[in-house]
Design a protein around this motif. Sequence first.
Motif, mmCIF file in Angstrom:
data_model
loop_
_atom_site.group_PDB
_atom_site.id
_atom_site.type_symbol
_atom_site.label_atom_id
_atom_site.label_comp_id
_atom_site.label_asym_id
_atom_site.label_seq_id
_atom_site.Cartn_x
_atom_site.Cartn_y
_atom_site.Cartn_z
ATOM 1 N N ILE A 52 4.270 -0.043 -7.170
ATOM 2 C CA ILE A 52 4.522 1.345 -6.790
ATOM 3 C C ILE A 52 6.023 1.882 -6.688
ATOM 4 O O ILE A 52 6.131 3.052 -7.443
ATOM 5 C CB ILE A 52 4.010 1.850 -5.312
ATOM 6 C CG1 ILE A 52 2.443 1.758 -5.348
ATOM 7 C CG2 ILE A 52 4.255 3.120 -4.771
ATOM 8 C CD1 ILE A 52 1.709 1.754 -3.962
ATOM 9 N N PHE A 61 9.614 8.302 -0.526
ATOM 10 C CA PHE A 61 9.451 7.566 0.723
ATOM 11 C C PHE A 61 8.643 6.370 0.521
ATOM 12 O O PHE A 61 8.661 5.328 1.012
ATOM 13 C CB PHE A 61 8.640 8.474 1.691
ATOM 14 C CG PHE A 61 8.305 7.866 3.058
ATOM 15 C CD1 PHE A 61 9.146 8.003 4.175
ATOM 16 C CD2 PHE A 61 6.919 7.122 3.218
ATOM 17 C CE1 PHE A 61 8.758 7.073 5.386
ATOM 18 C CE2 PHE A 61 6.747 6.593 4.508
ATOM 19 C CZ PHE A 61 7.669 6.785 5.450
ATOM 20 N N ASP A 62 7.622 6.417 -0.573
ATOM 21 C CA ASP A 62 6.836 5.119 -0.796
ATOM 22 C C ASP A 62 7.522 4.253 -1.946
ATOM 23 O O ASP A 62 7.164 3.217 -2.100
ATOM 24 C CB ASP A 62 5.676 5.871 -1.681
ATOM 25 C CG ASP A 62 4.634 6.477 -0.574
ATOM 26 O OD1 ASP A 62 4.282 6.113 0.608
ATOM 27 O OD2 ASP A 62 3.716 7.264 -1.108
ATOM 28 N N SER A 64 0.894 -1.074 0.176
ATOM 29 C CA SER A 64 0.012 0.183 -0.094
ATOM 30 C C SER A 64 0.828 1.362 -0.109
ATOM 31 O O SER A 64 2.078 1.117 0.272
ATOM 32 C CB SER A 64 -0.949 0.035 1.192
ATOM 33 O OG SER A 64 -0.189 0.038 2.287
ATOM 34 N N LEU A 65 0.340 2.353 -0.218
ATOM 35 C CA LEU A 65 0.778 3.838 -0.234
ATOM 36 C C LEU A 65 1.112 4.144 1.308
ATOM 37 O O LEU A 65 0.303 3.662 2.372
ATOM 38 C CB LEU A 65 0.140 4.717 -0.901
ATOM 39 C CG LEU A 65 0.097 4.614 -2.587
ATOM 40 C CD1 LEU A 65 -0.960 5.434 -3.159
ATOM 41 C CD2 LEU A 65 1.447 4.837 -2.959
ATOM 42 N N SER A 66 1.820 5.165 1.178
ATOM 43 C CA SER A 66 2.129 5.625 2.867
ATOM 44 C C SER A 66 0.987 6.422 3.104
ATOM 45 O O SER A 66 0.730 6.373 4.570
ATOM 46 C CB SER A 66 3.140 6.625 2.831
ATOM 47 O OG SER A 66 3.084 7.584 1.822
ATOM 48 N N GLU A 67 0.187 6.918 2.468
ATOM 49 C CA GLU A 67 -0.924 7.693 2.889
ATOM 50 C C GLU A 67 -2.172 6.627 3.613
ATOM 51 O O GLU A 67 -2.643 5.931 3.126
ATOM 52 C CB GLU A 67 -1.776 8.527 2.028
ATOM 53 C CG GLU A 67 -0.711 9.685 1.508
ATOM 54 C CD GLU A 67 -1.596 10.460 0.271
ATOM 55 O OE1 GLU A 67 -1.546 11.604 0.508
ATOM 56 O OE2 GLU A 67 -2.032 9.682 -0.512
#
Lengths: 321, 321, 321, 321, 321, 321
Positions: free
Chosen positions: F182, F120-121, E318-321
């Motif tokens: 990603i 970061f991702d 998943s993404l960091s958000e």
Amino acid sequence: MKKIYDYHKDEQVSLYVLIKSAEEKLTRTNKPYLSFIFQDTSGEISANYWDAKPKDVETFKPGTVIKLEGKREEYKGNPQIRIKAIRLAKNDEPNNPELYVERAPINKDKMVEEFNHAVFDITNANMNRIVRFIMKKYQHDFFQSPAAKTNHHAFMGGLAYHTVSMLRIARALSEIYTELDISLLFSGVILHDVGKVVELSGPTATEYTLEGKLLGHIVMINEEIVKACNELKIDENNEDVLLLKHTLLAHHGELEYGSPVRPLIPEAEMIHYIDQIDAKMNMISSALKKTEPGEFSERIWAMNNRSFYKKTFAHPDSLSE
Amino acid sequence: MKKIYDYHKDEQVSLYVLIKSAEEKLTRTNKPYLSFIFQDTSGEISANYWDAKPKDVETFKPGTVIKLEGKREEYKGNPQIRIKAIRLAKNDEPNNPELYVERAPINKDKMVEEFNHAVFDITNANMNRIVRFIMKKYQHDFFQSPAAKTNHHAFMGGLAYHTVSMLRIARALSEIYTELDISLLFSGVILHDVGKVVELSGPTATEYTLEGKLLGHIVMINEEIVKACNELKIDENNEDVLLLKHTLLAHHGELEYGSPVRPLIPEAEMIHYIDQIDAKMNMISSALKKTEPGEFSERIWAMNNRSFYKKTFAHPDSLSE
Amino acid sequence: MKKIYDYHKDEQVSLYVLIKSAEEKLTRTNKPYLSFIFQDTSGEISANYWDAKPKDVETFKPGTVIKLEGKREEYKGNPQIRIKAIRLAKNDEPNNPELYVERAPINKDKMVEEFNHAVFDITNANMNRIVRFIMKKYQHDFFQSPAAKTNHHAFMGGLAYHTVSMLRIARALSEIYTELDISLLFSGVILHDVGKVVELSGPTATEYTLEGKLLGHIVMINEEIVKACNELKIDENNEDVLLLKHTLLAHHGELEYGSPVRPLIPEAEMIHYIDQIDAKMNMISSALKKTEPGEFSERIWAMNNRSFYKKTFAHPDSLSE
Amino acid sequence: MKKIYDYHKDEQVSLYVLIKSAEEKLTRTNKPYLSFIFQDTSGEISANYWDAKPKDVETFKPGTVIKLEGKREEYKGNPQIRIKAIRLAKNDEPNNPELYVERAPINKDKMVEEFNHAVFDITNANMNRIVRFIMKKYQHDFFQSPAAKTNHHAFMGGLAYHTVSMLRIARALSEIYTELDISLLFSGVILHDVGKVVELSGPTATEYTLEGKLLGHIVMINEEIVKACNELKIDENNEDVLLLKHTLLAHHGELEYGSPVRPLIPEAEMIHYIDQIDAKMNMISSALKKTEPGEFSERIWAMNNRSFYKKTFAHPDSLSE
Amino acid sequence: MKKIYDYHKDEQVSLYVLIKSAEEKLTRTNKPYLSFIFQDTSGEISANYWDAKPKDVETFKPGTVIKLEGKREEYKGNPQIRIKAIRLAKNDEPNNPELYVERAPINKDKMVEEFNHAVFDITNANMNRIVRFIMKKYQHDFFQSPAAKTNHHAFMGGLAYHTVSMLRIARALSEIYTELDISLLFSGVILHDVGKVVELSGPTATEYTLEGKLLGHIVMINEEIVKACNELKIDENNEDVLLLKHTLLAHHGELEYGSPVRPLIPEAEMIHYIDQIDAKMNMISSALKKTEPGEFSERIWAMNNRSFYKKTFAHPDSLSE
Amino acid sequence: MKKIYDYHKDEQVSLYVLIKSAEEKLTRTNKPYLSFIFQDTSGEISANYWDAKPKDVETFKPGTVIKLEGKREEYKGNPQIRIKAIRLAKNDEPNNPELYVERAPINKDKMVEEFNHAVFDITNANMNRIVRFIMKKYQHDFFQSPAAKTNHHAFMGGLAYHTVSMLRIARALSEIYTELDISLLFSGVILHDVGKVVELSGPTATEYTLEGKLLGHIVMINEEIVKACNELKIDENNEDVLLLKHTLLAHHGELEYGSPVRPLIPEAEMIHYIDQIDAKMNMISSALKKTEPGEFSERIWAMNNRSFYKKTFAHPDSLSE
């Protein structure tokens, strides 16, 4: 009498056909069979004759007419016949092979007459003499030859018939566009595909000749004009001869279709379109003849692989005039 | 003596040049001026002569050599000369127009010798006779004609020089690929562009002739072979004659470049490439001659509008052999 | 000894061949058979071995040489062998598999010698060092690798042989066009396809590697130069290094053939043509080798599907020099 | 009376012309002048009127007829007039602007008669009603509109004239190819470009309308059929309506020319060719009208930029019938 | 439970599948067999059932679920099943055919909700009414229809799912490019392929309808707008209606892909790209689903016949958000 | 304050502008003048300053801000200014040149923040290290450089802004298509155009560098990865590194657009589309900014020369969420 393509899929078949080709083959498991192509004026169809005896191979030669009993089926989307029984046609039956070959729908005499009419209208003296010289030279083969190996008018007399149809269109256009030079237009139409007499090997089992492959019919008809001028003592540098040559060289319309020059006079441009119209109408009509109303035809390779729709409603018989 | 393209941008110019063309024009506000194109062996350049008097128009005719004082400038990316003063070249000055025209870098005698050497190697009798017949017929013009109107070898003798260079490559390839037929390869190279002698109007102010536009040089050389065979009583149906014709017809490589057939024998394919190599090397070299090291040349239209880079480091003088 | 393609259609066959592949299959009716591809230096041919016993599957493995009795036939236009009898080749028979594999027609030592000669002529120091560094790194595989998976020079040593032929043409052109930089021309030729050593999986059962598919040999050789410069402490920003890189990147001539830039210096343009000439001559010659005189070859997919004509008359042995 | 294009280059000119446009401009040095386009039925020509006074700008408005004295010249290959004197045409002179505008060579009544004849031959009831409904709706504009902005039939009444010529060809073809459905063929011809009435802004200063640019005339005529069916309570799902729609949608022949579908019935294919023939004959004839015999015309952009040759020999008056 | 494509080549297979099609055929030697296509949610696979009895033909009809024992093999590069045993699924087994048909991965209610959300954001009154009118009319079929016959989203509900995915991208882009008109963008996305409901014959055994072939879905949705405006008394000449029509007509991006006009407003250009992205992601993902990690997929015809690589390393959740 | 493109045609102009370029020229009749290009954040416009004195040439240098009085006109369809008076901007006037240069609409700090978020991702260790290594190396120039010489984002900081917009789309797509990797997607987006930092000469008077022309930015970024791996001791043969390289090499989508390989993984295909979307939205928006509502924009060369329509109705402010 019913013909091959009068029968529908899965219908029982009983008719006379010509053997167009008969090839002796082996199944993967080494059993002999005969691979036929049958033909009548409605078209061609393939059929396999299993467990063929040596005597069968002797009997059922290409060029003979047979009585065929079987069933029309389809194999991978192509029609074929499942053979129940075959035998040679007898003497009191329609056993003349010529009855089964597709040919031009109007006879040679009528076509000759139309050519003569057109030549009569070529009032330019050089063009008239050149056209008559070349047509006399190739007269016999011209009325035998197909117009192409497979695409359009691929039948005995097809070349002459294609040319006659084009003359009819040319005549109509010359009445609508009175600025067109009739001598040039008619000479161009008559001669445009005469090179195919040599490019193709003839009306049966048509192939490209070596000369046809290495030079092409466009260059060949140009050579014929050079030779005609030489024989007839016509100066090739005359503008009318030059324009006639140009018209023939340019009749494929674009370089990528094999014309070494593109049309640069109106008559050349028009002949290109007349040629296209007649070739394409012939291809579409041939495909639709084998198609049921409400269905799409087989794909026509030379027309971007399109398949054409056959409409279900009738069309009126005639024009008001 | 310094030439036009030895001068750099914004440099003062003082040299003899030939007037290639001189057109009388009017400014928008109705004042007369002369629009010149000057020429020497390094290339051509344009220049406007403002406030031209009627006497100037009389004096500065195309074909005369002048002494030119001025400045090399650029206008919209193209080099031009700003004229300070011009006068006719005097008798004790280099006033022979021929000194200012670009020509083949090797002289005619040397070229004739190379042709003779190549013809000697054409051991096939029919080809040898056809080549000699046609070359004799067009001998004079062949050594005058440019190879093209603008793209490559567009100078007096360019056609012969282009052909000689191609013969050198053909000779080298025939040693590497020994399966190539030398008679066919050399005959094809020698004759491939002979039609240009008639297609183009000649070495100065070169234009396409009417025949050139309506038939093209590829069809023209084919006609020459037909006529040569007729004169020499050679049967055109011989395979060697047929293959020679094919080689010439196919030398543009693709239908869309004007060949009515694509190459179907190895010699035809090779001649196409040899032709390409020599034409393109000539175009690149011509463009780079006018380019400063470290810069890109003007765009070459016939090479997809590319502009080529001129490297700054020297290249070694010779091979180890 | 007679080879596969020395036999004509329908001729009885008796010869030694290598089994290139042997696949166990089932007929539609569930009977096992072996689907072979046989090979000798004249080419490859397929054959089915019906009713294969388990022991046969054990015996007739790929890589073994057999004595074959049968008949050369055609199935759907492709040559095949109908097997009468097969057995393993014995010790006193020619049973060394290497005898049956196509390979470069000149041996490795001769090729190495030609490479050394060319490297000697690369007088530019940076290019000379880079060429020697990379060639040393890939020396072994380079002389094993084919030049392509299927199209041209698809045999052991094909890459080296292709490169040697190109060097010969390059040498000839550098004598005709003395403006070409020999260091750049020779370095470019030698390195242009070295990336194929990694792009292709090797001389047998050649496939593209993952790296080959995702990067391509053009990008790979560029990477090799980056690494060589790093190792050799050569500044990549030197113009000579930059031009060498450009020459390699541009050698496919057009973007749509996979070059990320089009040729912008004359040496790059020439290498593109030299590459084309050698690849196409090899494809044509390979196809004509399997063709009877007076016939057309199989279609060559990579040459617009053309089929080439094999002439019937002999060609002279040698040049006059 | 002599017209613009009856004068040759460098001839003195004295005639009445219509001012098509008059633009006030400034020279680079800030002096006002009028940039004219003059027009008569032989074509258009440009001219600059230097040192124009404010009163001149008032007087010489577009749409007025003037008496022009001057000289026909050429500027950068395009004809132009150097003005000596201009004045307004007087009442007893030919000062009706309509006399100077190109229009269809046959009058509206004759065209209406031909349309009625064709509609009479549309025996299919749905098609007949749809054609009459749409033609009635756009009757007025249809006989005013040009057939295109610039390429062909770009004059008042051009659309109707183009359609009438196509009907004549369609009639001739329907007699040669009796398998064509006359209702479909004639309906398709009549309606094929009716959308241009809305796509183009009208007969003078023709531009594309916003709707024309965002939808195009092919989609617009399709919308008209939808609306006609709705008004006339005709079920759109009838096969005849569907085929009529298809014929109109497909008449550009190929997707890349703006047809959302390619022709899939013979009538659609034929209409495409009839359209091509008439458009191209009009473009060629227009260009040749302005060309001297023995010269090539201006380039025709919409025909691959070709320029056509005007022959020097006369053509015979009529056919033998 | 394991599905068809969870089994690897040569693995023993035991699972429930749906019979998608069952064709009675004859071997070349006249023995009957059944040619099956089996299906589950992982894809389709073919299988032949030899020596089929008449009763088998009765039993194993398309649309029934069976228990299958066999082996996964490959025949000419395509996967197939060698059948060992088949029987009908019993009542206590998973015999509901709907379980085996691929369908959209989110359910209809969720999709309806997303549509409603998007319609809510269409604040332009005319567009909002038109969208709701058309969607109501085709509501039922819209949520059943596939998005294409074969290329992408070729499953029940595929059209709605494709449209929902596009709405998600459109929403994201409208936040990044705030100059886009949301009403136009969302209306265009929702309606762009609604014509496919009529162009295609439905979710099973999908074919093009006659109307679909002769008009195409692009013209059909335009007709729907004309009818909606008529019903809703919206003036079609309003700019917003005109732009909506344009957006739909232009959504294939280029004339050669069947759009009669190219995009001329930013929203039309964006919808074209959004359509491309979702169609291509779906094709790639479908192909990779059937591919082993580290292998290349089958070739995707609609993507220039490319085959895509399936990587071996995992991707983060998943993404960091 | 009003800007250049806030003024309409024929309106009086009074504003501050930056002199972007000032070229000293001569009229045809030898009078000096200054040819200016003025600039503010709304765009660029040309203007001629007639009868320029030597002192004017000294005063009005590129890079200085002036007060301009004049009139906005059009010359041959392009906007220009007719100068009435110009003078240098004074100290208490807005004379900082930076105020007049177009730049990214979000500031560098905000962009850096978005980059950091994206990096970061990137959880794949190799990719994360490579991205950070290369971004650190080119950090300064990356945030200065335009994204192209002329087509799109051709302003200071344009490259970074283009990349940030693409990251936003990539983030949205990765939420819709969860199968996308990603790390690969974000790394590919960030690095895809970093080679332009070297390919282009910088933010002002942008030109292609020699390296840019001979290698291109696609090859350059590949070289950077090779060097990064070498520095960071990352094995280039790792699949993740190989896929990252592939993604960058393939991002132009097709060979003819300069990618040496076509996309063969989904992330590469997606980045190609994301790049297209952002480049085209930027081109359209830039063109529409200079267009009046209800008019068509100037033609956009890089988008098939289309001109886009600017609608007249407002678009709603925001989405419902």
